[in-house]
Enzyme design. Structure first.
Site, PDB file in Angstrom:
ATOM      1  N   ASP A 185       0.880  -1.165   0.000  1.00  0.00           N
ATOM      2  CA  ASP A 185       0.000   0.000   0.000  1.00  0.00           C
ATOM      3  C   ASP A 185       0.921   1.219   0.000  1.00  0.00           C
ATOM      4  OD1 ASP A 185      -2.205   1.740   0.255  1.00  0.00           O
ATOM      5  OD2 ASP A 185      -2.052   1.694   2.444  1.00  0.00           O
ATOM      6  N   GLU A 220      -1.158  -1.616  -4.730  1.00  0.00           N
ATOM      7  CA  GLU A 220      -2.388  -0.862  -4.939  1.00  0.00           C
ATOM      8  C   GLU A 220      -2.130   0.303  -5.887  1.00  0.00           C
ATOM      9  OE1 GLU A 220      -5.745  -0.275  -1.846  1.00  0.00           O
ATOM     10  OE2 GLU A 220      -4.435   1.478  -1.687  1.00  0.00           O
ATOM     11  N   ASP A 254      -2.408   1.047   7.259  1.00  0.00           N
ATOM     12  CA  ASP A 254      -1.605   0.917   6.044  1.00  0.00           C
ATOM     13  C   ASP A 254      -1.141  -0.538   5.872  1.00  0.00           C
ATOM     14  OD1 ASP A 254      -1.442   3.801   5.320  1.00  0.00           O
ATOM     15  OD2 ASP A 254      -0.433   3.900   7.258  1.00  0.00           O
TER      16      ASP A 254
END
Length: 173
Positions: free
Chosen positions: A16, A77, A150
């Site tokens: 992420d 992502e 996160d």
């Protein structure tokens, strides 16, 4: 999805990306069962005054994680929104160094839209981060995780990737 082997056991690094906090998580799938290998956050606040120092810290820490844990694939992502153009540029650069760290280790890299990640875990693409974290804990059989959001987002990306691999295998791709 890049050309990857959809058969057998696999270990995946989920990322992420963020310019201040880059979440990461490594998940192994063995005979259809998900196992948490390790996870954490690369925090760049102490990296130095220059933005390039923060990018270097992301690259070096992810590289060390890749060398230590030896995942076979990576999932990251995609950047979807930012508060302004400058934030979007910084986020894109952080994502770029994360991709570069994985590519330098020879990993195949898949990227996923945040809405697909959420939908694959929670059932809706507009799920809150806390809902995603809850499902990540359930899917990995972790009780009372104290990791950052996160980190759970990165683990969600890895789990989404493993789900997509299973679908590809079922579809004969």
């Amino acid at each position: 999805m890049p050309n990857i082997n959809t058969k057998g056991n696999v270990t995946v690094l989920g990322i992420d990306p963020g310019s201040q906090r880059t979440g990461w998580g490594v998940v192994r799938e063995v005979s259809g069962v998900l196992q948490l290998v390790d996870c954490g956050v690369v925090r760049t606040a102490s990296a130095g005054k220059e933005f390039s120092d923060r990018l270097a810290k992301i690259y070096h820490e992810l590289s060390a994680i890749l060398i230590r844990l030896k995942p076979e694939e990576a999932a990251i992502e995609q950047v979807f929104t930012a508060k302004n153009a400058a934030s979007a540029l910084k986020l894109g650069q952080a994502r770029g160094v994360a991709v570069a760290a994985c590519a330098a280790q020879g990993l195949s890299i898949s990227d996923y839209e945040p809405t697909l990640v959420k939908k694959s875990l929670v059932g809706t693409g507009r799920a809150e981060k806390e809902q995603v974290s809850f499902m990540v804990q359930r899917l990995l059989n972790v009780k009372n995780a104290d990791w950052a959001l996160d980190t759970s987002d990165a683990l969600a990306v890895a789990i989404c990737h493993l789900t997509m691999r299973r679908f590809a295998a079922l579809a004969g791709k």
